[in-house]
Every structure is written in structure tokens, then in C-alpha cells.
Design an enzyme around this catalytic site. Structure first.
Site, short mmCIF file in Angstrom:
data_model
loop_
_atom_site.label_atom_id
_atom_site.label_comp_id
_atom_site.label_asym_id
_atom_site.label_seq_id
_atom_site.Cartn_x
_atom_site.Cartn_y
_atom_site.Cartn_z
CD GLU A 17 38.48 -13.83 -46.24
OE1 GLU A 17 38.76 -12.73 -46.09
OE2 GLU A 17 38.87 -14.44 -45.60
CE LYS A 42 38.16 -9.17 -43.88
NZ LYS A 42 39.18 -10.38 -44.21
CB CYS A 78 37.38 -13.10 -42.77
SG CYS A 78 38.96 -14.18 -42.11
#
Length: 280
Positions: A44, A118, A155
Site C-alpha cells: 500500500e 480504496k 488494507c
């Protein structure tokens, strides 16, 4: 004969500057390719520190356009040179003041295929992400690559089962989950959530974490990058919890059909009964 995809994951320690992080990632991609890897995913926000440990507008300078920014262009050249699919998580600027936590997907011929932004953005101590990112607006895309259909989930997304399922319904065979996650907060979940997602959705998951303690905070990123199969079993060992590492594993894609024939989770879904879980 088994239908194998050789896949790679890269975990890195923050070096102190963007240029050396990019150079290290390019070297790691070359290492993976030299071992026969056909697809590789970086961690990430791979070229920077995990700056979300603080709230400081100076870190907006880490943004780049995707796909028109210099790092995407460089990685397109790297992908073409090595004949390898690359998933590259970066800090994206869509326009002035509009930023996303994004992964670019580049095919083995260097063609840019698209991006995932994300969707789930945390705002807790040491993970002040709402200061930096808008929630994603790309949905849950699946990309047709030289190694088949792959998805990305970034994540904090991993705590939300709905996106994992959306990727499976769209035909993902491998889902990459690049992360920045630390000891003491979520380590007890690291070996639970991604294997559970792989089982529930009957695909492979590549879970990537960075390593080390960075100058911006006391988050101790514990690495332990791994692949997990649709039975919930690790493919080989997890990576070191302290050192940079390139994890290369053979993923037996025939196992997907075997598991889906045994456990008919997609057949037995009841979407007609799920309305309440998507109500605001």
C-alpha cells in the site's frame, strides 16, 4: 497437468525517500520476474512512508496522476520489459485537492488496464486516512490480465466482507490486498481475515504488509506477507516480520474449480434476503 500461475508479493521498509523506494520496488519486480513470476503486487502507498500516522498537508505532495503520472509510466515500461502484470498502489491526485488511495493495474505487455480506489477509509489513532483520501468511487472492478481475472482490495477494506464477495461475483481468481498494518492493533486478525475471505469467496488472496517502524509514528509494521488458497491454507510460508522480502509462489488455479465443486457458496447465496445489509 496443473494450471499454475506464479505470483509475487513485495514487502519493503521505508528508506527515507521516494526515489529509492521506487528503485527498490523496480529491483524487486525484476527479482520476481527472474524467478518466473507472471504477476506481482507492491505494498500500500508503496513509494512513500505510511504518512497517515500524522495529519500533515505536506504529504499531499506524494500524489501523482494515474495513469498519466511518472510512476505509472515507469511501471508500464517495467511490466513490458519483464512481461509481468503489476499491481501498484499509489497516492492518486484526480484533480487539485481530490486524492485517493489507489492501485493501478498494468498488464504484462505494459498496457494500463485501470485502477481500484480504496473504498473504506479509516480515521483512528495512527491511521488518519480521512485527512488524505476520499472514499473510492470505482466500485469493485476485476481486471482481465495475462494471468486471468484479478481484483484488488486495499488494507482497511479487508474488514468488510461485502467487497470481497463483489470481487468473487465479478469473477476474480486472485485478489491482492496491499496493506500497512501494525503490531498491537491488528496482528491477531492478519492470519484470520484474508484466509476467511479466500474460503468464503473461493479464490486466492495475496496479503501484503510493509515492515519496520517509520519516523512518523510508533506503528510497527510487521510484514508477514503471504498467499492463501481457497481452502484457507497458506501457500508456502509467510514472509519475514522485519525484513524486505519478495514472496514468489505457484498458485494452482485448478484448485479453484475443485473447491467450488465441493462448496457451492455461490449457488446457495440468497441475495433476495440481503436487502437489510445495504440499507443506510
Amino acid at each position: 497437468m496443473s494450471n499454475l500461475v506464479r505470483a509475487a508479493l513485495v514487502q519493503q521498509r521505508w528508506t527515507g525517500d521516494k526515489d529509492s523506494m521506487i528503485a527498490g520496488a523496480v529491483d524487486a519486480i525484476g527479482t520476481a520476474a527472474s524467478q518466473g513470476a507472471q504477476v506481482v503486487c507492491l505494498q500500500e502507498l508503496f513509494y512513500g512512508p505510511y504518512f497517515c500516522q500524522v495529519q500533515d498537508a505536506d504529504y499531499y505532495s506524494y500524489t501523482e496522476g494515474i495513469p498519466d503520472g511518472p510512476t505509472t509510466k515507469l511501471l508500464q515500461e517495467v511490466a513490458e520489459r519483464h512481461g509481468i502484470v503489476i499491481v501498484a498502489p499509489m497516492y492518486e491526485e484526480e484533480q487539485a485537492g481530490v486524492y485517493y488511495n489507489t492501485a493501478a493495474v498494468i498488464d504484462a505487455d505494459g498496457k494500463y488496464l485501470g485502477k481500484y480506489r480504496k473504498n473504506h477509509i479509516p480515521q483512528v489513532k495512527g491511521f488518519w486516512e480521512k485527512f488524505y483520501f476520499r472514499p473510492g468511487n470505482t466500485g469493485y472492478p476485476v481486471f482481465d490480465t495475462a494471468v486471468g481475472r484479478i481484483g484488488v482490495y486495499i488494507c482497511y477494506d479487508r474488514h468488510f466482507p461485502e467487497g470481497w464477495r463483489a470481487l468473487g461475483l465479478a469473477g476474480a481468481k486472485i485478489v491482492f490486498n496491499p496493506s500497512a498494518t501494525s503490531r498491537g492493533l491488528s496482528q491477531y486478525l492478519w492470519r484470520l481475515e484474508q484466509p476467511a475471505a479466500a474460503v468464503a469467496n473461493e479464490y486466492y488472496v495475496g496479503a501484503i504488509n510493509r515492515v519496520g517502524v517509520e519516523p512518523l509514528g510508533d506503528n510497527d509494521f510487521y510484514g508477514q506477507t503471504y498467499f492463501v488458497d481457497p481452502r484457507g491454507e497458506l501457500v508456502g510460508d509467510a514472509a519475514s516480520d522485519t525484513e524486505d522480502e519478495v514472496v514468489v509462489r505457484d498458485l494452482d488455479m485448478d484448485k479453484l474449480g475443485e473447491v467450488r465443486d465441493l462448496w457451492q457458496f455461490y449457488r446457495d447465496r440468497r441475495p433476495d434476503s440481503y436487502d437489510s445489509i445495504v440499507a443506510p
